[in-house]
Write a protein that holds these residues in place. Structure first.
Motif, PDB file in Angstrom:
ATOM      1  N   GLY A 279     -20.038   4.341   0.124  1.00  0.00           N
ATOM      2  CA  GLY A 279     -20.271   5.689   0.639  1.00  0.00           C
ATOM      3  C   GLY A 279     -20.497   6.745  -0.420  1.00  0.00           C
ATOM      4  O   GLY A 279     -21.169   7.736  -0.179  1.00  0.00           O
ATOM      5  N   ALA A 280     -19.929   6.560  -1.618  1.00  0.00           N
ATOM      6  CA  ALA A 280     -19.973   7.601  -2.643  1.00  0.00           C
ATOM      7  C   ALA A 280     -20.709   7.100  -3.880  1.00  0.00           C
ATOM      8  O   ALA A 280     -20.556   5.948  -4.280  1.00  0.00           O
ATOM      9  CB  ALA A 280     -18.554   8.019  -3.017  1.00  0.00           C
ATOM     10  N   LEU A 281     -21.487   7.990  -4.493  1.00  0.00           N
ATOM     11  CA  LEU A 281     -22.238   7.643  -5.701  1.00  0.00           C
ATOM     12  C   LEU A 281     -21.785   8.447  -6.917  1.00  0.00           C
ATOM     13  O   LEU A 281     -22.432   8.407  -7.945  1.00  0.00           O
ATOM     14  CB  LEU A 281     -23.739   7.849  -5.468  1.00  0.00           C
ATOM     15  CG  LEU A 281     -24.414   6.881  -4.506  1.00  0.00           C
ATOM     16  CD1 LEU A 281     -25.875   7.252  -4.318  1.00  0.00           C
ATOM     17  CD2 LEU A 281     -24.299   5.443  -5.006  1.00  0.00           C
ATOM     18  N   GLU A 282     -20.685   9.180  -6.792  1.00  0.00           N
ATOM     19  CA  GLU A 282     -20.188   9.957  -7.905  1.00  0.00           C
ATOM     20  C   GLU A 282     -18.968   9.279  -8.529  1.00  0.00           C
ATOM     21  O   GLU A 282     -18.425   8.333  -7.959  1.00  0.00           O
ATOM     22  CB  GLU A 282     -19.833  11.381  -7.469  1.00  0.00           C
ATOM     23  CG  GLU A 282     -18.843  11.439  -6.330  1.00  0.00           C
ATOM     24  CD  GLU A 282     -19.525  11.621  -4.991  1.00  0.00           C
ATOM     25  OE1 GLU A 282     -19.348  12.685  -4.379  1.00  0.00           O
ATOM     26  OE2 GLU A 282     -20.215  10.687  -4.563  1.00  0.00           O
ATOM     27  N   PRO A 283     -18.514   9.726  -9.708  1.00  0.00           N
ATOM     28  CA  PRO A 283     -17.307   9.142 -10.312  1.00  0.00           C
ATOM     29  C   PRO A 283     -16.120   9.262  -9.369  1.00  0.00           C
ATOM     30  O   PRO A 283     -15.922  10.291  -8.722  1.00  0.00           O
ATOM     31  CB  PRO A 283     -17.098   9.987 -11.577  1.00  0.00           C
ATOM     32  CG  PRO A 283     -18.462  10.498 -11.908  1.00  0.00           C
ATOM     33  CD  PRO A 283     -19.132  10.743 -10.586  1.00  0.00           C
ATOM     34  N   MET A 284     -15.335   8.187  -9.318  1.00  0.00           N
ATOM     35  CA  MET A 284     -14.179   8.148  -8.425  1.00  0.00           C
ATOM     36  C   MET A 284     -12.901   8.463  -9.200  1.00  0.00           C
ATOM     37  O   MET A 284     -12.891   8.481 -10.432  1.00  0.00           O
ATOM     38  CB  MET A 284     -14.068   6.766  -7.779  1.00  0.00           C
ATOM     39  CG  MET A 284     -15.328   6.332  -7.049  1.00  0.00           C
ATOM     40  SD  MET A 284     -15.672   7.332  -5.588  1.00  0.00           S
ATOM     41  CE  MET A 284     -14.535   6.592  -4.439  1.00  0.00           C
ATOM     42  N   ALA A 285     -11.811   8.695  -8.472  1.00  0.00           N
ATOM     43  CA  ALA A 285     -10.510   8.886  -9.102  1.00  0.00           C
ATOM     44  C   ALA A 285     -10.106   7.602  -9.817  1.00  0.00           C
ATOM     45  O   ALA A 285     -10.541   6.503  -9.455  1.00  0.00           O
ATOM     46  CB  ALA A 285      -9.468   9.256  -8.044  1.00  0.00           C
ATOM     47  N   GLY A 286      -9.280   7.723 -10.858  1.00  0.00           N
ATOM     48  CA  GLY A 286      -8.868   6.575 -11.649  1.00  0.00           C
ATOM     49  C   GLY A 286      -8.108   5.539 -10.849  1.00  0.00           C
ATOM     50  O   GLY A 286      -7.440   5.849  -9.857  1.00  0.00           O
ATOM     51  N   LEU A 287      -8.196   4.285 -11.292  1.00  0.00           N
ATOM     52  CA  LEU A 287      -7.535   3.169 -10.613  1.00  0.00           C
ATOM     53  C   LEU A 287      -6.310   2.708 -11.401  1.00  0.00           C
ATOM     54  O   LEU A 287      -6.316   2.712 -12.637  1.00  0.00           O
ATOM     55  CB  LEU A 287      -8.508   1.998 -10.455  1.00  0.00           C
ATOM     56  CG  LEU A 287      -9.692   2.223  -9.525  1.00  0.00           C
ATOM     57  CD1 LEU A 287     -10.731   1.120  -9.698  1.00  0.00           C
ATOM     58  CD2 LEU A 287      -9.224   2.277  -8.072  1.00  0.00           C
ATOM     59  N   ASP A 288      -5.290   2.303 -10.680  1.00  0.00           N
ATOM     60  CA  ASP A 288      -4.081   1.731 -11.287  1.00  0.00           C
ATOM     61  C   ASP A 288      -4.342   0.259 -11.554  1.00  0.00           C
ATOM     62  O   ASP A 288      -4.275  -0.570 -10.644  1.00  0.00           O
ATOM     63  CB  ASP A 288      -2.893   1.925 -10.344  1.00  0.00           C
ATOM     64  CG  ASP A 288      -1.590   1.385 -10.920  1.00  0.00           C
ATOM     65  OD1 ASP A 288      -1.635   0.743 -11.999  1.00  0.00           O
ATOM     66  OD2 ASP A 288      -0.546   1.575 -10.286  1.00  0.00           O
ATOM     67  N   ASN A 289      -4.640  -0.092 -12.808  1.00  0.00           N
ATOM     68  CA  ASN A 289      -5.026  -1.471 -13.108  1.00  0.00           C
ATOM     69  C   ASN A 289      -3.878  -2.450 -12.931  1.00  0.00           C
ATOM     70  O   ASN A 289      -4.107  -3.654 -12.755  1.00  0.00           O
ATOM     71  CB  ASN A 289      -5.581  -1.585 -14.529  1.00  0.00           C
ATOM     72  CG  ASN A 289      -6.325  -2.889 -14.722  1.00  0.00           C
ATOM     73  OD1 ASN A 289      -7.235  -3.207 -13.971  1.00  0.00           O
ATOM     74  ND2 ASN A 289      -5.912  -3.674 -15.715  1.00  0.00           N
ATOM     75  N   MET A 290      -2.639  -1.975 -12.957  1.00  0.00           N
ATOM     76  CA  MET A 290      -1.527  -2.888 -12.711  1.00  0.00           C
ATOM     77  C   MET A 290      -1.621  -3.476 -11.311  1.00  0.00           C
ATOM     78  O   MET A 290      -1.410  -4.682 -11.112  1.00  0.00           O
ATOM     79  CB  MET A 290      -0.180  -2.171 -12.883  1.00  0.00           C
ATOM     80  CG  MET A 290       1.024  -3.083 -12.643  1.00  0.00           C
ATOM     81  SD  MET A 290       2.608  -2.268 -12.930  1.00  0.00           S
ATOM     82  CE  MET A 290       2.572  -2.094 -14.713  1.00  0.00           C
ATOM     83  N   GLN A 291      -1.967  -2.619 -10.333  1.00  0.00           N
ATOM     84  CA  GLN A 291      -2.101  -3.102  -8.962  1.00  0.00           C
ATOM     85  C   GLN A 291      -3.262  -4.090  -8.831  1.00  0.00           C
ATOM     86  O   GLN A 291      -3.238  -4.983  -7.984  1.00  0.00           O
ATOM     87  CB  GLN A 291      -2.308  -1.922  -8.002  1.00  0.00           C
ATOM     88  CG  GLN A 291      -1.141  -0.952  -7.928  1.00  0.00           C
ATOM     89  CD  GLN A 291       0.120  -1.614  -7.394  1.00  0.00           C
ATOM     90  OE1 GLN A 291       0.067  -2.550  -6.607  1.00  0.00           O
ATOM     91  NE2 GLN A 291       1.260  -1.133  -7.846  1.00  0.00           N
TER      92      GLN A 291
END
Length: 363
Positions: A279-291
């Protein structure tokens, strides 16, 4: 040359208004199409308002197009006059790169990428300044007719109403393509984030593939709407409900058309499962790589779909008697429709009856 009438925006701040231009007559492998219906996609609004900083004006939107073939070029073999056909987001690609040779025209690797139904090449100029299509702009389906290469023209199954088929050419294939790529199958649990034009279509497609579907929404009203369509829905703010289904999903699809936090949904995935953003083509919020790392989960992107997939999803919808929930509008009401889409006041997809444009042309 053919005189054509459409609706165009001439600046990022202008309303869509009647606009006259010309198209070349069909030649070779091209077909001429009388436009009957055109869906209104949220991408149309992004493009008209230059929210992706790449709009070429004047901008005649529309890439969910259904119409009838009125004339064919001398080399056309797959379509004939009178056929009910569709045109989606693309009208050309290089046909030579590895992606195109694999059938993935939507990932064309040529200097300009693929040629969009409106707004010209995805990359107007390559690093050396060439334009393999020879066009800086293209005009879409908010117009009375199109001229398109036959390889980019889809067949509309007779079981589908033409007005219902229109949004499948973008919303349908955009949600079907990642499900096919990541192997959604019968018995899988699929989560769909967002319940707008893309989201409700994604839910229907996933169910047609045999999956068990759960929708995620931020508004309580959509819980009831989901139930009317036969789906279970979860309110994102309901922490108890969200917590109870962590780690349950084989595949998730985010259909929200703007930047949003994916972390709560990463936790919903099983080990090795994928969350795909369409749905979105812009930068997203950061991801928690631990999860992500502890269960080898993945977050991915997907862009529309290729031509074969578009035909597949049209046929799938016809086979299962499904389609988007639509509201028919006149093209003269398009500016008000844009406002309602942005405000979330449409359930779920507007489709323009292009007879309204032809009536205006006759005045």
């Amino acid at each position: 040359m053919i005189k054509v009438t459409g609706y165009a925006a001439k600046h990022s701040y202008s309303r869509l208004k009647k606009y006259e231009f010309e198209r070349e007559e069909a030649k070779g492998h091209e077909v001429e199409i009388d436009v009957l219906y055109c869906g209104v996609c949220h991408s149309d609004i992004h493009q008209v308002k230059n929210e992706w900083s790449n709009t070429v004006y004047p901008c005649v939107p529309g890439h969910e197009i259904v119409g009838r073939v009125t004339r064919v070029g001398p080399a056309v073999r797959n379509h004939q006059v009178g056929d009910l056909v569709g045109v989606g987001c693309m009208i050309d690609s290089c046909g030579k790169c590895e992606a195109c040779q694999h059938g993935d025209q939507n990932y064309c690797m040529s200097p300009n990428s693929w040629l969009a139904t409106y707004n010209g090449p995805m990359q107007p100029k390559s690093k050396v300044g060439e334009n393999i299509y020879g066009r800086d702009n293209t005009f879409g389906g908010y117009s009375n007719m199109l001229v398109v290469k036959e390889d980019f023209v889809l067949k509309i199954p007779p079981q589908l109403k033409p007005e219902v088929a229109a949004p499948i050419l973008c919303a349908g294939v955009t949600t079907y393509s990642p499900m096919k790529h990541w192997g959604v199958k019968a018995g899988d649990k699929v989560g769909v984030i967002g319940m707008g034009g893309l989201g409700h279509m994604a839910a229907k497609v996933a169910r047609a593939l045999g999956a068990e579907v759960t929708l995620f929404t931020t508004t309580r009203e959509k819980i009831d709407e989901a139930a009317k369509l036969g789906f279970k829905a979860v309110l994102e703010s309901d922490k108890a409900a969200m917590g109870a289904i962590e780690g349950e999903f084989d595949f998730m699809l985010s259909t929200i058309p703007e930047k949003h936090d994916l972390n709560p949904f990463v936790n919903m995935l099983k080990r090795n499962a994928v969350l795909t953003v369409v749905g979105a083509l812009e930068p997203m919020a950061g991801l928690d790589n631990m999860q992500m790392a502890f269960k080898r989960r993945s977050v991915a992107g997907s862009l529309i779909g290729n031509i074969a997939e578009t035909q597949e999803v049209l046929d799938l919808c016809a086979q299962h008697d499904i389609g988007p929930e639509i509201e028919i509008i006149r093209i003269q009401d398009i500016n008000d429709a844009y406002k309602k889409v942005e405000n979330g006041d449409v359930r779920f997809r507007y489709v323009i009856d292009m007879a309204s444009l032809k009536e205006e042309m006759a005045e």
